[in-house]
Design an enzyme around this catalytic site. Sequence first.
Site, mmCIF file in Angstrom:
data_model
loop_
_atom_site.group_PDB
_atom_site.id
_atom_site.type_symbol
_atom_site.label_atom_id
_atom_site.label_comp_id
_atom_site.label_asym_id
_atom_site.label_seq_id
_atom_site.Cartn_x
_atom_site.Cartn_y
_atom_site.Cartn_z
ATOM 1 N N TYR A 147 0.812 -1.214 0.027
ATOM 2 C CA TYR A 147 0.036 -0.052 0.025
ATOM 3 C C TYR A 147 1.005 1.264 -0.043
ATOM 4 O O TYR A 147 0.854 2.279 -0.867
ATOM 5 C CB TYR A 147 -0.926 0.219 1.391
ATOM 6 C CG TYR A 147 -1.689 1.130 1.193
ATOM 7 C CD1 TYR A 147 -2.992 1.241 0.441
ATOM 8 C CD2 TYR A 147 -1.668 2.120 2.048
ATOM 9 C CE1 TYR A 147 -3.949 2.297 0.433
ATOM 10 C CE2 TYR A 147 -2.628 3.189 2.281
ATOM 11 C CZ TYR A 147 -3.700 3.358 1.541
ATOM 12 O OH TYR A 147 -4.712 4.314 1.782
ATOM 13 N N ASN A 176 -5.956 9.702 8.525
ATOM 14 C CA ASN A 176 -7.027 8.916 9.176
ATOM 15 C C ASN A 176 -8.449 9.489 9.150
ATOM 16 O O ASN A 176 -8.608 10.738 9.646
ATOM 17 C CB ASN A 176 -6.883 8.696 10.767
ATOM 18 C CG ASN A 176 -5.732 7.716 10.851
ATOM 19 O OD1 ASN A 176 -4.750 7.701 10.301
ATOM 20 N ND2 ASN A 176 -5.891 6.608 11.602
ATOM 21 N N SER A 191 -13.564 2.169 13.882
ATOM 22 C CA SER A 191 -14.728 0.912 13.657
ATOM 23 C C SER A 191 -14.530 -0.157 14.530
ATOM 24 O O SER A 191 -15.518 -0.491 15.149
ATOM 25 C CB SER A 191 -14.841 0.631 12.186
ATOM 26 O OG SER A 191 -13.471 0.243 11.707
ATOM 27 N N PHE A 193 -13.086 0.018 17.576
ATOM 28 C CA PHE A 193 -13.495 0.292 18.933
ATOM 29 C C PHE A 193 -14.836 0.420 19.127
ATOM 30 O O PHE A 193 -15.484 -0.044 20.289
ATOM 31 C CB PHE A 193 -12.832 1.528 19.513
ATOM 32 C CG PHE A 193 -11.213 1.458 19.683
ATOM 33 C CD1 PHE A 193 -10.517 0.215 19.654
ATOM 34 C CD2 PHE A 193 -10.725 2.497 19.970
ATOM 35 C CE1 PHE A 193 -9.223 0.048 19.748
ATOM 36 C CE2 PHE A 193 -9.395 2.448 20.231
ATOM 37 C CZ PHE A 193 -8.351 1.357 20.058
#
Length: 324
Positions: A147, A176, A191, A193
């Site tokens: 990536y 982020n 997502s 958490f």
Amino acid sequence: MHLRKRVLVTGGAGFLGSHLCEVLLNRGEHVLCLDNYFTGTRDNIAHLIGNPFFEVIRHDVTFPIYLEVDRIYNLACPASPIHYQHDPVQTTKTSVHGAINMLGLAKRLKARILQASTSEVYGDPAMHPQREEYWGHVNPIGLRSCYDEGKRCAETLFFDYHRQHQLEIKVARIFNTYGPRMHPNDGRVVSNFIIQALLGKPITIYGDGSQTRSFCYVSDLVDGLVRLMDSEADVTGPINLGNPVEFTIRELAELVIAEVGRGGSIISKPLPSDDPRQRRPDITKAESLLGWKPAIALRDGLRSTIAHFDRLLSEPGSRELMRV
């Protein structure tokens, strides 16, 4: 008669792409949404299907496509470690071949094109906060490099097409981002958490939770992308788009627990390979060149994101699909 711009959004059924398609339609654009549904879903764009100025094309950007458009947003690529490490060769192809194909299309059409790059081009940074002039500290053979290096190569291609063919390019380095329509199994901290807390499970952090991240709400990020695309031709980027307010992972976990009102315990696991210790954008360029800065505070953005996942978990069979 209103002459609508025809705008192609690759990865348009994904988390970011679907929000971008929505904003572009609201601006009066004719939107072509292209996606192969590897991480994007029809659910993300179902509410747009009835719009006569919204078209959906199932296609993989690693293969050429011939369309007539005025602008291209190239967002196609799995963006979370779980998804991009699932098939790392294909991830690199998506970044590199995808960029070549979209740049070729833009060159033929003389269309303006925007690349959704990433803060991952900075790797585990020695500069903090990260400015666009920093070249990065990236492991070229690590688990994340499919990536990281794929996106770095895509940036190279964009600037070479700009220099060699005078193509109008825009490069955004996205930090982020979170919000409704995040993939529930993308393995990202927000997502993860939220779902763990909603299910009443302990929240899992990696290491001691002292590593930092900055979290940008999706509507702020999309506004930045649109402003960059609309900016003067000589504003090529790369430009950082993200929230400069920094939180430790432990602070995020505690905030999610407080907002959800369930869960409560935090457990620790070993830190993954090549996980950056710090990540925060310097957004001076975005502020000066685009007049952009985030407006949504983390607590407010988390509330709408929690509500989205709460609705998702209430659907029949959804809990069995959650891997956290």
